[in-house]
Motif scaffolding. Structure first.
Motif, PDB file in Angstrom:
ATOM      1  N   GLY A   1      10.187  -9.036  -4.429  1.00 42.68           N
ATOM      2  CA  GLY A   1      10.529  -7.624  -4.357  1.00 42.68           C
ATOM      3  C   GLY A   1       9.451  -6.775  -5.009  1.00 42.68           C
ATOM      4  N   LEU A   2       9.361  -5.530  -4.582  1.00 46.50           N
ATOM      5  CA  LEU A   2       8.360  -4.626  -5.150  1.00 46.50           C
ATOM      6  C   LEU A   2       8.586  -4.424  -6.634  1.00 46.50           C
ATOM      7  CD1 LEU A   2       5.954  -2.717  -4.758  1.00 46.50           C
ATOM      8  CD2 LEU A   2       7.588  -0.913  -4.153  1.00 46.50           C
ATOM      9  N   ARG A   3       9.832  -4.244  -7.039  1.00 49.32           N
ATOM     10  CA  ARG A   3      10.110  -4.011  -8.461  1.00 49.32           C
ATOM     11  C   ARG A   3       9.730  -5.219  -9.298  1.00 49.32           C
ATOM     12  NH1 ARG A   3      15.999  -1.710  -9.371  1.00 49.32           N
ATOM     13  NH2 ARG A   3      15.199  -1.670 -11.492  1.00 49.32           N
ATOM     14  N   GLU A   4       9.963  -6.418  -8.752  1.00 48.87           N
ATOM     15  CA  GLU A   4       9.557  -7.637  -9.465  1.00 48.87           C
ATOM     16  C   GLU A   4       8.048  -7.657  -9.656  1.00 48.87           C
ATOM     17  OE1 GLU A   4       9.014 -12.404  -8.676  1.00 48.87           O
ATOM     18  OE2 GLU A   4      10.331 -11.262  -7.366  1.00 48.87           O
ATOM     19  N   LEU A   5       7.310  -7.359  -8.576  1.00 47.61           N
ATOM     20  CA  LEU A   5       5.850  -7.387  -8.664  1.00 47.61           C
ATOM     21  C   LEU A   5       5.346  -6.340  -9.653  1.00 47.61           C
ATOM     22  CD1 LEU A   5       3.117  -8.447  -7.705  1.00 47.61           C
ATOM     23  CD2 LEU A   5       3.205  -6.765  -5.854  1.00 47.61           C
ATOM     24  N   VAL A   6       5.907  -5.142  -9.611  1.00 50.19           N
ATOM     25  CA  VAL A   6       5.486  -4.084 -10.539  1.00 50.19           C
ATOM     26  C   VAL A   6       5.742  -4.506 -11.986  1.00 50.19           C
ATOM     27  CG1 VAL A   6       5.995  -1.741 -11.325  1.00 50.19           C
ATOM     28  CG2 VAL A   6       5.695  -2.196  -8.889  1.00 50.19           C
ATOM     29  N   ALA A   7       6.889  -5.147 -12.222  1.00 50.05           N
ATOM     30  CA  ALA A   7       7.182  -5.630 -13.579  1.00 50.05           C
ATOM     31  C   ALA A   7       6.142  -6.647 -14.027  1.00 50.05           C
ATOM     32  CB  ALA A   7       8.581  -6.243 -13.621  1.00 50.05           C
ATOM     33  N   ARG A   8       5.742  -7.540 -13.113  1.00 52.71           N
ATOM     34  CA  ARG A   8       4.719  -8.529 -13.461  1.00 52.71           C
ATOM     35  C   ARG A   8       3.380  -7.843 -13.744  1.00 52.71           C
ATOM     36  NH1 ARG A   8       5.565 -13.828 -12.009  1.00 52.71           N
ATOM     37  NH2 ARG A   8       7.742 -14.259 -11.636  1.00 52.71           N
ATOM     38  N   MET A   9       3.029  -6.862 -12.921  1.00 55.81           N
ATOM     39  CA  MET A   9       1.762  -6.152 -13.101  1.00 55.81           C
ATOM     40  C   MET A   9       1.722  -5.448 -14.455  1.00 55.81           C
ATOM     41  SD  MET A   9       1.521  -4.665  -9.204  1.00 55.81           S
ATOM     42  CE  MET A   9       0.036  -3.653  -9.442  1.00 55.81           C
ATOM     43  N   ARG A  10       2.806  -4.796 -14.809  1.00 58.70           N
ATOM     44  CA  ARG A  10       2.854  -4.095 -16.093  1.00 58.70           C
ATOM     45  C   ARG A  10       2.803  -5.071 -17.255  1.00 58.70           C
ATOM     46  NH1 ARG A  10       7.554   0.274 -14.346  1.00 58.70           N
ATOM     47  NH2 ARG A  10       6.154   1.773 -13.327  1.00 58.70           N
TER      48      ARG A  10
ATOM     49  N   CYS B   1       0.829  -1.211   0.000  1.00 56.94           N
ATOM     50  CA  CYS B   1       0.000   0.000   0.000  1.00 56.94           C
ATOM     51  C   CYS B   1       0.861   1.257   0.000  1.00 56.94           C
ATOM     52  CB  CYS B   1      -0.939   0.008   1.206  1.00 56.94           C
ATOM     53  SG  CYS B   1      -2.290  -1.182   1.090  1.00 56.94           S
ATOM     54  N   GLU B   2       2.040   1.144   0.573  1.00 54.52           N
ATOM     55  CA  GLU B   2       2.954   2.280   0.584  1.00 54.52           C
ATOM     56  C   GLU B   2       3.775   2.373  -0.696  1.00 54.52           C
ATOM     57  OE1 GLU B   2       6.844   3.918   3.113  1.00 54.52           O
ATOM     58  OE2 GLU B   2       5.615   2.293   3.907  1.00 54.52           O
ATOM     59  N   GLY B   3       4.194   1.210  -1.215  1.00 52.17           N
ATOM     60  CA  GLY B   3       5.110   1.211  -2.347  1.00 52.17           C
ATOM     61  C   GLY B   3       4.464   1.327  -3.710  1.00 52.17           C
ATOM     62  N   LEU B   4       3.320   0.677  -3.935  1.00 47.32           N
ATOM     63  CA  LEU B   4       2.714   0.675  -5.267  1.00 47.32           C
ATOM     64  C   LEU B   4       2.306   2.060  -5.762  1.00 47.32           C
ATOM     65  CD1 LEU B   4       0.604  -2.622  -5.198  1.00 47.32           C
ATOM     66  CD2 LEU B   4       2.699  -2.160  -6.482  1.00 47.32           C
ATOM     67  N   PRO B   5       1.814   2.949  -4.906  1.00 46.86           N
ATOM     68  CA  PRO B   5       1.478   4.287  -5.404  1.00 46.86           C
ATOM     69  C   PRO B   5       2.667   5.029  -5.998  1.00 46.86           C
ATOM     70  CG  PRO B   5       0.348   3.892  -3.341  1.00 46.86           C
ATOM     71  CD  PRO B   5       1.299   2.742  -3.533  1.00 46.86           C
ATOM     72  N   ARG B   6       3.892   4.704  -5.583  1.00 51.42           N
ATOM     73  CA  ARG B   6       5.071   5.361  -6.160  1.00 51.42           C
ATOM     74  C   ARG B   6       5.244   4.985  -7.629  1.00 51.42           C
ATOM     75  NH1 ARG B   6       7.689   3.702  -1.181  1.00 51.42           N
ATOM     76  NH2 ARG B   6       8.974   2.216  -2.351  1.00 51.42           N
ATOM     77  N   TYR B   7       4.620   3.883  -8.041  1.00 51.65           N
ATOM     78  CA  TYR B   7       4.692   3.440  -9.433  1.00 51.65           C
ATOM     79  C   TYR B   7       3.401   3.756 -10.189  1.00 51.65           C
ATOM     80  CZ  TYR B   7       8.936   0.894  -8.204  1.00 51.65           C
ATOM     81  OH  TYR B   7      10.208   0.566  -7.783  1.00 51.65           O
ATOM     82  N   GLY B   8       2.551   4.580  -9.604  1.00 54.72           N
ATOM     83  CA  GLY B   8       1.357   5.029 -10.303  1.00 54.72           C
ATOM     84  C   GLY B   8       0.115   4.191 -10.078  1.00 54.72           C
ATOM     85  N   PHE B   9       0.123   3.295  -9.085  1.00 55.46           N
ATOM     86  CA  PHE B   9      -1.030   2.445  -8.814  1.00 55.46           C
ATOM     87  C   PHE B   9      -1.812   2.973  -7.609  1.00 55.46           C
ATOM     88  CE2 PHE B   9       2.130  -0.351 -10.785  1.00 55.46           C
ATOM     89  CZ  PHE B   9       1.389  -0.883 -11.832  1.00 55.46           C
TER      90      PHE B   9
END
Length: 228
Positions: A101-110, A17-25
């Protein structure tokens, strides 16, 4: 993009909840299967934990997919391969094992949202990779998934071939590490980014002097034909 996070572990939920908004979610967080079923309709992507207090996440996945095509990624601490396969067969678009990792999850989401996004009217299909390609002494037969150097076949693992095929499709073009991981490992990858370095190293040894896989520091990799 609005994301529904279904996760009852407060430490993981808090970090996301803290990290994903930094990537626009924008994140809507719920902790139960019942809340997930009530709230997924407003979501553009669902992150679904399997270990929920009131329901099995596999069943929640099945019930969501029965009525919606919303992109859905399972996140779980479970390591049972059968459950991973069942989740994917029920319609999950990807599966991420804890810890991640957060970056891994964001890459998967994108990656998932790119694959599932509807193509705009009139938007052309991307050009297919050339079935047979010659780069100097390297020849790729993508249909047969075979690679040759000076007419001698070289033995490549499936991921080595996929990585080589992707790099060779646009020689001289730099591919970022994130792009390569998303395109080659996709939903089957659960390890660290060192996996990419290991495969690049293996390709360099096997390709010898046929082509060069060059590192672009801080960015990624580029395949270049060897100048003769």
């Amino acid at each position: 993009m609005r994301v529904l996070l279904v996760e009852d572990d407060p430490s993981i939920a808090g970090a996301l909840c803290e990290g994903l908004p930094r990537y626009g979610f924008a994140v809507d967080h719920v902790t139960t299967g019942a809340e997930a079923l009530a709230g997924f309709g407003a979501a553009e992507l669902v992150l679904l934990d399997l270990g929920l207090p009131d329901a099995d996440g596999i069943d929640i996945c099945r019930r969501i997919r029965a009525v919606s095509e919303v992109p859905l990624i399972i996140i779980t601490a479970r390591s049972d391969e059968i459950e991973r396969v069942v989740g994917l067969e029920l319609g999950a678009d990807d599966y991420v094992s804890k810890p991640f990792g957060l970056r891994e999850l964001v890459a998967r989401m994108r990656a998932v949202t790119r694959r599932t996004a509807p193509r705009s009217a009139g938007e052309p299909e991307p050009p297919p990779a050339v079935a047979t390609q010659q780069l100097g002494s390297l020849r790729l037969d993508r249909a047969a998934r075979r690679a040759f150097v000076a007419d001698a076949e070289i033995s490549l693992t499936p991921k080595e071939f996929d990585l080589l095929s992707l790099l060779a499709a646009t020689p001289g073009v730099v591919h970022t590490r994130e792009q390569l991981i998303e395109e080659v490992w996709d939903s089957n990858w659960f390890g660290s980014t060192r996996t990419l370095d290991v495969h690049v190293g293996a390709l360099r040894k096997k390709l010898a002097d046929a082509v060069e896989v060059n590192t672009v520091r801080g960015v990624g990799f580029r395949l270049d034909p060897v100048a003769r």
